[in-house]
Structure formats: C-alpha cells, structure tokens
Design a protein around this motif. Structure first.
Motif, mmCIF file in Angstrom:
data_model
loop_
_atom_site.group_PDB
_atom_site.id
_atom_site.type_symbol
_atom_site.label_atom_id
_atom_site.label_comp_id
_atom_site.label_asym_id
_atom_site.label_seq_id
_atom_site.Cartn_x
_atom_site.Cartn_y
_atom_site.Cartn_z
ATOM 1 N N ILE A 135 17.086 5.244 -0.118
ATOM 2 C CA ILE A 135 16.440 6.039 0.932
ATOM 3 C C ILE A 135 15.000 6.408 0.617
ATOM 4 N N TRP A 136 14.697 6.789 -0.611
ATOM 5 C CA TRP A 136 13.358 7.279 -0.923
ATOM 6 C C TRP A 136 12.876 6.707 -2.248
ATOM 7 N N SER A 137 11.573 6.849 -2.470
ATOM 8 C CA SER A 137 11.003 6.328 -3.706
ATOM 9 C C SER A 137 9.724 7.103 -4.028
ATOM 10 N N PRO A 138 9.476 7.393 -5.303
ATOM 11 C CA PRO A 138 8.207 8.038 -5.667
ATOM 12 C C PRO A 138 7.082 6.993 -5.679
ATOM 13 N N VAL A 139 5.886 7.431 -5.291
ATOM 14 C CA VAL A 139 4.712 6.560 -5.257
ATOM 15 C C VAL A 139 3.539 7.353 -5.800
ATOM 16 N N THR A 140 2.664 6.696 -6.544
ATOM 17 C CA THR A 140 1.452 7.336 -7.056
ATOM 18 C C THR A 140 0.230 6.679 -6.420
ATOM 19 N N VAL A 141 -0.685 7.488 -5.923
ATOM 20 C CA VAL A 141 -1.918 6.968 -5.329
ATOM 21 C C VAL A 141 -2.770 6.363 -6.439
ATOM 22 N N ASP A 142 -3.272 5.159 -6.189
ATOM 23 C CA ASP A 142 -4.107 4.463 -7.166
ATOM 24 C C ASP A 142 -5.460 4.169 -6.522
ATOM 25 N N GLY A 143 -6.454 4.989 -6.822
ATOM 26 C CA GLY A 143 -7.788 4.758 -6.283
ATOM 27 C C GLY A 143 -8.199 5.772 -5.233
ATOM 28 N N HIS A 144 -9.319 5.468 -4.582
ATOM 29 C CA HIS A 144 -9.948 6.434 -3.674
ATOM 30 C C HIS A 144 -9.915 6.005 -2.214
ATOM 31 N N SER A 145 -9.164 4.973 -1.861
ATOM 32 C CA SER A 145 -9.223 4.449 -0.499
ATOM 33 C C SER A 145 -8.662 5.390 0.555
ATOM 34 N N MET A 146 -7.868 6.381 0.163
ATOM 35 C CA MET A 146 -7.313 7.332 1.135
ATOM 36 C C MET A 146 -7.948 8.707 1.022
ATOM 37 N N ASP A 147 -9.048 8.833 0.263
ATOM 38 C CA ASP A 147 -9.762 10.112 0.207
ATOM 39 C C ASP A 147 -10.247 10.480 1.607
ATOM 40 N N PRO A 148 -10.322 11.744 1.965
ATOM 41 C CA PRO A 148 -9.865 12.910 1.209
ATOM 42 C C PRO A 148 -8.404 13.287 1.492
ATOM 43 N N ILE A 190 0.340 -0.591 -2.097
ATOM 44 C CA ILE A 190 -0.852 0.131 -1.659
ATOM 45 C C ILE A 190 -0.448 1.176 -0.626
ATOM 46 N N VAL A 191 -1.260 2.223 -0.515
ATOM 47 C CA VAL A 191 -1.025 3.290 0.453
ATOM 48 C C VAL A 191 -2.168 3.258 1.457
ATOM 49 N N LYS A 192 -1.836 3.071 2.736
ATOM 50 C CA LYS A 192 -2.835 2.989 3.809
ATOM 51 C C LYS A 192 -2.294 3.658 5.067
ATOM 52 N N ARG A 193 -3.152 3.735 6.088
ATOM 53 C CA ARG A 193 -2.760 4.328 7.364
ATOM 54 C C ARG A 193 -2.618 3.220 8.421
ATOM 55 N N VAL A 194 -1.581 3.341 9.252
ATOM 56 C CA VAL A 194 -1.364 2.376 10.332
ATOM 57 C C VAL A 194 -2.340 2.682 11.471
ATOM 58 N N ILE A 195 -3.193 1.723 11.773
ATOM 59 C CA ILE A 195 -4.121 1.853 12.895
ATOM 60 C C ILE A 195 -3.673 0.969 14.053
ATOM 61 N N GLY A 196 -3.236 -0.248 13.750
ATOM 62 C CA GLY A 196 -2.807 -1.172 14.789
ATOM 63 C C GLY A 196 -1.342 -1.523 14.681
ATOM 64 N N MET A 197 -0.655 -1.460 15.829
ATOM 65 C CA MET A 197 0.750 -1.849 15.915
ATOM 66 C C MET A 197 0.827 -3.307 16.372
ATOM 67 N N PRO A 198 2.002 -3.940 16.253
ATOM 68 C CA PRO A 198 2.135 -5.334 16.660
ATOM 69 C C PRO A 198 1.645 -5.565 18.097
ATOM 70 N N GLY A 199 0.765 -6.573 18.262
ATOM 71 C CA GLY A 199 0.260 -6.930 19.582
ATOM 72 C C GLY A 199 -0.948 -6.145 20.053
ATOM 73 N N ASP A 200 -1.345 -5.107 19.336
ATOM 74 C CA ASP A 200 -2.496 -4.285 19.742
ATOM 75 C C ASP A 200 -3.811 -5.044 19.635
ATOM 76 N N ASP A 213 -8.340 5.783 4.733
ATOM 77 C CA ASP A 213 -9.123 6.842 5.381
ATOM 78 C C ASP A 213 -10.560 6.867 4.897
ATOM 79 N N ASP A 214 -10.804 6.428 3.670
ATOM 80 C CA ASP A 214 -12.182 6.311 3.189
ATOM 81 C C ASP A 214 -12.629 4.884 3.475
ATOM 82 N N ARG A 215 -13.157 4.689 4.667
ATOM 83 C CA ARG A 215 -13.435 3.345 5.165
ATOM 84 C C ARG A 215 -14.508 2.612 4.366
#
Length: 197
Positions: free
Chosen positions: A25-38, A74-84, A161-163
């Motif tokens: 069901i769940w898993s621990p994850v550690t952020v690696d880097g600055h791509s999702m700052d802040p 990697i940890v990122k944010r979903v901007i586009g869904m399938p077909g968008d 988030d840190d584009r």
C-alpha cells in the motif's frame, strides 16, 4: 504458550499488518535534489501511496532509467493527463485551451520577476546561470517561453515545481502509466514541515 500469545499476539499482528501494508500500500521516499523546491526540499522524507488513481496536480513518484539503465525514482507534479494538450505561454499554463492556476509556483515566480532567482539560487552558480538566460520561469529545452505538447494516451506529463532546475517531461518526454508508482500523501520529515498532500 497462551500467556505468550496473550501478551505478544496483538503486537505481532500489528507488526505483520505494517509489514504487509508497507509492501502493498505505501512506501517511504526521499527527495533527491532541488527540482520540487520550494514545495518539497532536498532530503525530505515522504510517504507514497501506491495507486493508479492519479489526478492533475498530484505530486507523484515515477520511475525512469538512470545513466546505467537502472531504475531511478523521481518526484514530480502531474501537469498533463492522458490526451491533454498542454501549452505554456510566458508562465501561463493552458490545458486544452483552458487557463489553469499554479499557486504552488507563486513564491518562485515572484522571485524570478524580482531578480531571476539570483538570491534564492545563491547556493549554486549553475542554477544562477541557467536562470539568467531564461526568458520565463517555465521554458522548454530550447529556452522558449511558449511551447505546446500533446500528451499521448496512457501517459502523463510531469514537471518539477522549480522549473528552472527540474529535469522532467520537457527533456525526457511523458511518462507511461506503468511508470507512475504512486502519489505523495505525506511529508513526514523534518518534523517542522509535516504536511498532508
């Protein structure tokens, strides 16, 4: 034996449930880097919920091959869904021709307008140089502030988030659904930044 079960049975059951849920069901994850700052900072510890029910703007964990062909998470944010159809025009996001708000970018957009993030990026000269040549906070791989992408069916378009700093779908393309491992539901460390997502 009954005394042992009475004393340790509940504890053992709880431990077994935690181990099974950790696997399924769940898993621990550690952020690696600055791509999702802040939003998320380097070395923060998160909890990922394993699910395929992904929505726009969820923060997700995805897998991609690293330089040696091994799986890298990697940890990122979903901007586009399938077909968008995703379009950026001078830091304004349009999804299927509808303008969308990105409130999680507010702090860095203001800093970009003020000094091209030079103060925030004072810890890294390479980030400062990249920001200096950017004509907008969100640019494509050719530093163009206006670009359009159509997301293939069964894929997701992921951005950090840190584009300025993030290596994401702009460089590597969209991510297939099977490469999305789950979504982030909790920041558990550091304690002063515990947050549910």
């Amino acid at each position: 034996m009954k005394a042992f079960i009475k004393e340790w049975g509940l504890f053992t059951l709880i431990v077994i449930i935690i181990i099974i849920s950790r696997w399924l069901i769940w898993s621990p994850v550690t952020v690696d880097g600055h791509s999702m700052d802040p939003t998320l900072q380097d070395k923060e510890h998160l909890i990922m919920y394993r699910t395929k029910d992904i929505q726009r703007f969820d923060i997700v964990v995805a897998s991609e091959p690293d330089g040696s062909g091994k799986e890298k998470l990697i940890v990122k944010r979903v901007i586009g869904m399938p077909g968008d159809t995703i379009r950026f025009d001078n830091d304004i996001l349009y999804v299927n021709d509808k303008q969308m708000d990105e409130p999680y970018l507010k702090e860095y957009l203001e800093a970009f307008a003020k000094d091209k993030l030079q103060d925030i990026y004072s810890y890294n000269a390479q980030f400062q140089a990249r920001a200096q040549v950017s004509t907008a906070f969100t640019v494509d791989t050719n530093f163009q502030p206006s670009f359009t992408v159509t997301v293939p069916e069964g894929h997701y378009y992921l951005l950090g988030d840190d584009r300025i700093v993030s290596q994401d779908s702009r460089a590597v393309g969209s991510f297939a659904k099977e490469n999305i491992k789950g979504k982030i539901v909790l920041r558990m460390w550091p304690l002063n930044r515990i947050t549910r997502f």
